[in-house]
Design a protein around this motif. Sequence first.
Motif, PDB file in Angstrom:
ATOM      1  N   THR A 163      44.578  39.680  59.727  1.00  0.00           N
ATOM      2  CA  THR A 163      45.429  38.571  59.277  1.00  0.00           C
ATOM      3  C   THR A 163      44.663  37.776  58.217  1.00  0.00           C
ATOM      4  N   PRO A 164      45.200  37.668  56.998  1.00  0.00           N
ATOM      5  CA  PRO A 164      44.487  36.951  55.926  1.00  0.00           C
ATOM      6  C   PRO A 164      44.119  35.529  56.345  1.00  0.00           C
ATOM      7  N   SER A 165      42.920  35.117  55.929  1.00  0.00           N
ATOM      8  CA  SER A 165      42.382  33.818  56.320  1.00  0.00           C
ATOM      9  C   SER A 165      42.172  32.924  55.095  1.00  0.00           C
ATOM     10  N   GLU A 166      42.378  31.634  55.304  1.00  0.00           N
ATOM     11  CA  GLU A 166      42.063  30.666  54.255  1.00  0.00           C
ATOM     12  C   GLU A 166      40.563  30.441  54.181  1.00  0.00           C
ATOM     13  N   LYS A 167      39.875  30.729  55.287  1.00  0.00           N
ATOM     14  CA  LYS A 167      38.437  30.466  55.358  1.00  0.00           C
ATOM     15  C   LYS A 167      37.607  31.528  54.644  1.00  0.00           C
ATOM     16  N   ARG A 168      38.047  32.788  54.724  1.00  0.00           N
ATOM     17  CA  ARG A 168      37.226  33.858  54.152  1.00  0.00           C
ATOM     18  C   ARG A 168      37.411  33.897  52.637  1.00  0.00           C
ATOM     19  N   LYS A 169      36.353  33.532  51.924  1.00  0.00           N
ATOM     20  CA  LYS A 169      36.373  33.512  50.460  1.00  0.00           C
ATOM     21  C   LYS A 169      35.747  34.792  49.907  1.00  0.00           C
ATOM     22  N   LEU A 170      36.194  35.208  48.763  1.00  0.00           N
ATOM     23  CA  LEU A 170      35.670  36.407  48.118  1.00  0.00           C
ATOM     24  C   LEU A 170      34.297  36.111  47.513  1.00  0.00           C
ATOM     25  N   LYS A 171      33.346  36.959  47.868  1.00  0.00           N
ATOM     26  CA  LYS A 171      31.990  36.796  47.352  1.00  0.00           C
ATOM     27  C   LYS A 171      31.820  37.541  46.031  1.00  0.00           C
ATOM     28  N   ALA A 172      30.699  37.294  45.369  1.00  0.00           N
ATOM     29  CA  ALA A 172      30.443  37.922  44.070  1.00  0.00           C
ATOM     30  C   ALA A 172      30.385  39.440  44.181  1.00  0.00           C
ATOM     31  N   MET A 222      52.083  50.516  50.489  1.00  0.00           N
ATOM     32  CA  MET A 222      50.950  51.051  49.741  1.00  0.00           C
ATOM     33  C   MET A 222      49.692  50.265  50.083  1.00  0.00           C
ATOM     34  N   THR A 223      48.541  50.916  49.931  1.00  0.00           N
ATOM     35  CA  THR A 223      47.256  50.272  50.204  1.00  0.00           C
ATOM     36  C   THR A 223      46.274  50.632  49.099  1.00  0.00           C
ATOM     37  N   ARG A 224      45.486  49.644  48.677  1.00  0.00           N
ATOM     38  CA  ARG A 224      44.432  49.857  47.699  1.00  0.00           C
ATOM     39  C   ARG A 224      43.141  49.216  48.197  1.00  0.00           C
ATOM     40  N   SER A 225      42.034  49.895  47.935  1.00  0.00           N
ATOM     41  CA  SER A 225      40.702  49.398  48.308  1.00  0.00           C
ATOM     42  C   SER A 225      39.783  49.549  47.104  1.00  0.00           C
ATOM     43  N   TRP A 226      38.933  48.571  46.878  1.00  0.00           N
ATOM     44  CA  TRP A 226      37.966  48.676  45.787  1.00  0.00           C
ATOM     45  C   TRP A 226      36.826  47.676  46.015  1.00  0.00           C
ATOM     46  N   TRP A 227      35.770  47.859  45.231  1.00  0.00           N
ATOM     47  CA  TRP A 227      34.614  46.964  45.320  1.00  0.00           C
ATOM     48  C   TRP A 227      34.706  45.922  44.231  1.00  0.00           C
ATOM     49  N   HIS A 228      34.560  44.671  44.628  1.00  0.00           N
ATOM     50  CA  HIS A 228      34.564  43.560  43.688  1.00  0.00           C
ATOM     51  C   HIS A 228      33.116  43.215  43.354  1.00  0.00           C
ATOM     52  N   GLY A 229      32.740  43.400  42.120  1.00  0.00           N
ATOM     53  CA  GLY A 229      31.371  43.103  41.708  1.00  0.00           C
ATOM     54  C   GLY A 229      30.664  44.334  41.186  1.00  0.00           C
ATOM     55  N   SER A 230      29.468  44.146  40.641  1.00  0.00           N
ATOM     56  CA  SER A 230      28.733  45.227  39.973  1.00  0.00           C
ATOM     57  C   SER A 230      27.758  45.960  40.883  1.00  0.00           C
TER      58      SER A 230
END
Length: 351
Positions: free
Chosen positions: A200-209, A228-236
Motif C-alpha cells: 500500500t503506497p505510503s506518504e512516509k516512504r520517500k524516494l531516495k537518490a 501492467m507492471t514496471r520496475s526499474w532502478w532510480h539513480g546511477s
Amino acid sequence: MQNLYAQRVKDFQRLLKAAELDGYVCLSALEMRYFTGVDLAAEEAVLLLGTRKAYCLTKQMMLAKLTGIEKVFTPVSISGDLLAGSLDLAVQKKMLRLAFNPSGADFVRGEYLSRAGLARMDGVVEEMRRVKYADEAALIQKACRIAAAAFREVQPQIKTGMSEEEVRILMAAAMISRGAESVPFNIVCFGENCADCHHTPSEKRKLKANDAILMDFGCFYKGYCSDMTRSWWHGSKEPAEYSKIWHIVNLAKEAAARQLRAGLPAAAADKTARDIIEDAGYGPYYIHSTGHAIGQEVHEAPTLRANSTEEIEENAVVTIEPGIYLPGQFGVRLEDSYLVGKTQAKNLTQN
C-alpha cells in the motif's frame, strides 16, 4: 458494436436451450453490462432473457438510459417491484423453467428467487466471459493504452524526495485525464517495499537518490480493465543483483509470452516462467502465479498457476507477470496483457 451484444445474447440463449430452460433472470450489474453495454445497478433494472426474446425491466425514469439497446432487449417499464415484475412477465411469456445466478444476487433476492422455484445457474456467464468478443478486446486494448500512456507521462516526473503516495496520485490523475472511468488498483513501491507484492503506497516512504521502483497499475475503460507492471532502478548506482534479477524476470516474461497460444495449458505458461527463475537460483523468491485473465474484472479465470488444469482459449486476454522479491532489499515484477490467438498472442500493453 451493438450487433456483438446481440451475438452475446444469442450465444447465451443457445446455452439456455441446451440446459432445457425457458429463461434467465439477471440481477448482476456486471452481467447486465456484459449483455447490454449499459451500466445498470441492480436496483435500476432486471434482465429477463428467454430463448427467443430478451427484456429489460426498469423504472420509467430509467428508460432514456436504455436508448440503443432496443434491437436486443425490449424495454419494459415497471412501476412496482422489478423482480416480481420480471417473474410476472415470465409467466405472461410462458417461460416456466427459469434460472438465476445466485452469485449475482444478494441474499434476500436470491432467497426470493429460490422460493419462487428458479433453478440455480452458476458460472455460465462467467464461462462465456473467458473468451472475449471483438468489442471487448478493443475496449481492453484501449484501457491498456490509457495506462501505458499515463505511465509514459508520469515516469519522467518521478523525482528524488517524492513519496509513494504522490506518485500514486499522479498516476491516477493521468489515467483519469485520458478517459479512464476508474482506477481499481495503483501500487507504487520504493526500495524494500518493492519486495511486498501488494504494498500500500505510503506518504512516509520517500524516494531516495538510489532506489528501486515498482509500479503496478490499471484502469477501467467502458467497463473493461487493464493491468501492467514496471520496475526499474532510480539513480546511477544500480546494484549488480538488481540488474541480474531484472533481466531474469524479463527473460521469464518474454519466454512465457512467446508461448501463449490457444489450447496452451495455463500450467505450462507458469512453468516456462518459473523454470527460468528457478534455474537462476531465485525459485523461493517467486511467490505468486505467472498471470491471470482480465476483462470486466481485474482477476478472471483462468489463473496461470502450477496446479491449474485449465487451458487458455483463443481470444482470452491474460497477463504475464513473473517476479522476484528479495525481502528487505527490493523486488522486480514485469507485466503486460496479451490477447491470445491461435498460434501466438498480441501484446495489448504496447501501442
